[in-house]
Design an enzyme around this catalytic site. Structure first.
Site, PDB file in Angstrom:
ATOM      1  N   ASP A 148       0.867  -1.187   0.000  1.00 21.09           N
ATOM      2  CA  ASP A 148       0.000   0.000   0.000  1.00 21.09           C
ATOM      3  C   ASP A 148       0.905   1.239   0.000  1.00 21.09           C
ATOM      4  O   ASP A 148       1.494   1.561  -1.025  1.00 21.09           O
ATOM      5  CB  ASP A 148      -0.912  -0.092   1.230  1.00 21.09           C
ATOM      6  CG  ASP A 148      -1.913   1.040   1.346  1.00 21.09           C
ATOM      7  OD1 ASP A 148      -2.291   1.607   0.315  1.00 21.09           O
ATOM      8  OD2 ASP A 148      -2.321   1.360   2.480  1.00 21.09           O
TER       9      ASP A 148
ATOM     10  N   ASP B 224      -7.518  -8.259   6.603  1.00 21.23           N
ATOM     11  CA  ASP B 224      -8.525  -8.092   7.639  1.00 21.23           C
ATOM     12  C   ASP B 224      -9.037  -6.669   7.755  1.00 21.23           C
ATOM     13  O   ASP B 224      -8.453  -5.729   7.222  1.00 21.23           O
ATOM     14  CB  ASP B 224      -7.925  -8.455   9.004  1.00 21.23           C
ATOM     15  CG  ASP B 224      -6.930  -7.386   9.492  1.00 21.23           C
ATOM     16  OD1 ASP B 224      -6.027  -7.031   8.713  1.00 21.23           O
ATOM     17  OD2 ASP B 224      -7.083  -6.898  10.630  1.00 21.23           O
TER      18      ASP B 224
HETATM   19  P1  5GP Z   1       1.820  -0.189   3.874  1.00 20.35           P
HETATM   20  O1  5GP Z   1       2.932  -0.145   4.875  1.00 20.35           O
HETATM   21  O2  5GP Z   1       2.262  -0.615   2.493  1.00 20.35           O
HETATM   22  O3  5GP Z   1       1.035   1.079   3.848  1.00 20.35           O
HETATM   23  O4  5GP Z   1       0.729  -1.211   4.358  1.00 20.35           O
HETATM   24  C1  5GP Z   1       1.035  -2.363   4.990  1.00 20.35           C
HETATM   25  C2  5GP Z   1      -0.169  -3.006   5.610  1.00 20.35           C
HETATM   26  O5  5GP Z   1      -1.340  -2.168   5.626  1.00 20.35           O
HETATM   27  C3  5GP Z   1      -0.588  -4.214   4.834  1.00 20.35           C
HETATM   28  O6  5GP Z   1       0.219  -5.326   5.120  1.00 20.35           O
HETATM   29  C4  5GP Z   1      -1.988  -4.390   5.331  1.00 20.35           C
HETATM   30  O7  5GP Z   1      -1.970  -5.062   6.561  1.00 20.35           O
HETATM   31  C5  5GP Z   1      -2.489  -2.984   5.541  1.00 20.35           C
HETATM   32  N1  5GP Z   1      -3.340  -2.538   4.412  1.00 20.35           N
HETATM   33  C6  5GP Z   1      -3.068  -1.616   3.478  1.00 20.35           C
HETATM   34  N2  5GP Z   1      -4.081  -1.492   2.611  1.00 20.35           N
HETATM   35  C7  5GP Z   1      -5.038  -2.347   3.015  1.00 20.35           C
HETATM   36  C8  5GP Z   1      -6.351  -2.707   2.527  1.00 20.35           C
HETATM   37  O8  5GP Z   1      -6.872  -2.217   1.527  1.00 20.35           O
HETATM   38  N3  5GP Z   1      -7.015  -3.660   3.238  1.00 20.35           N
HETATM   39  C9  5GP Z   1      -6.500  -4.258   4.348  1.00 20.35           C
HETATM   40  N4  5GP Z   1      -7.254  -5.186   4.941  1.00 20.35           N
HETATM   41  N5  5GP Z   1      -5.276  -3.957   4.827  1.00 20.35           N
HETATM   42  C10 5GP Z   1      -4.563  -3.023   4.165  1.00 20.35           C
END
Ligand code: 5GP
Ligand code: MG
Length: 179
Positions: A103, A159
């Protein structure tokens, strides 16, 4: 009913299975004779990891890390806290980090930086979902299942407040559930 909490189904159980099968075939070809270590990031990756490794036909090992995030998905502090570390050394090994979704990239870029300090022979990133619109950190995945729009998705390990992980499809959660 959990289905009533979904705004839409993005990818059905069958579509996910077919894409994971293709990714497994790709990894089988790319890592033939390399004996890679797949590192699953708990908890979100557990279903993808389980499905993926059963589609890889070259020898491999599994390990896990847990990176705790603070608060909910929308709150990103830019810190990574390894609540569970690898059991084995990865020095000189081919590492594939397996995650549910890329993300903002904050969590994974910190994790990748940490693992690179341990001198693996190579380090690649394999994610079921990529949400490029929200990227903040400079990181891209080497293997991507599906590119998703900027919506909150659940299922196949992803989740909302620890719920919905068991859904066999990728769905967009109705905003009314979390607002
Ligand atoms: P990042 O560090 O890339 O922003 O996000 C890491 C974590 O955010 C992912 O492993 C996940 O747990 C959570 N995350 C980001 N986007 C989503 C989404 O659309 N749905 C869910 N369930 N979790 C998300
Ligand atoms: Mg996660």
């Amino acid at each position: 009913m959990m289905r009533d909490d979904m705004k839409a189904i993005l990818y059905t159980k069958e579509e996910v299975a077919e894409r994971v099968r293709q990714m497994g075939a790709q990894l089988t070809a790319d890592y033939k004779g390399e004996d890679p270590i797949l590192v699953g990031v708990l908890r979100g990756s557990f279903i993808f990891m389980a499905d993926l490794v059963r589609c890889i036909e070259t020898p491999l090992e599994l390990d896990f890390v847990a990176a705790s995030s603070y608060g909910t998905w929308a709150v990103s502090t830019g810190q990574v806290d390894l609540r569970l570390d690898l059991e084995k050394d990865i020095i000189g090994r081919h590492v594939i980090v397996v995650e549910d979704i890329l993300d903002t990239g904050r969590t994974l870029s910190k994790l990748v930086d940490e693992l690179k300090k341990r001198h693996p022979a190579s380090l690649k990133l394999c994610v079921l979902l990529d949400k490029p619109e929200r990227r903040v950190a400079q990181i891209e995945a080497d293997y991507v299942g599906f590119t998703v729009p900027d919506e909150f998705v659940v299922g196949c390990g992803l989740d909302f407040n620890q719920k919905y992980r068991q859904l066999p499809y990728i769905g967009i959660l109705k905003p009314s559930v979390y607002e």
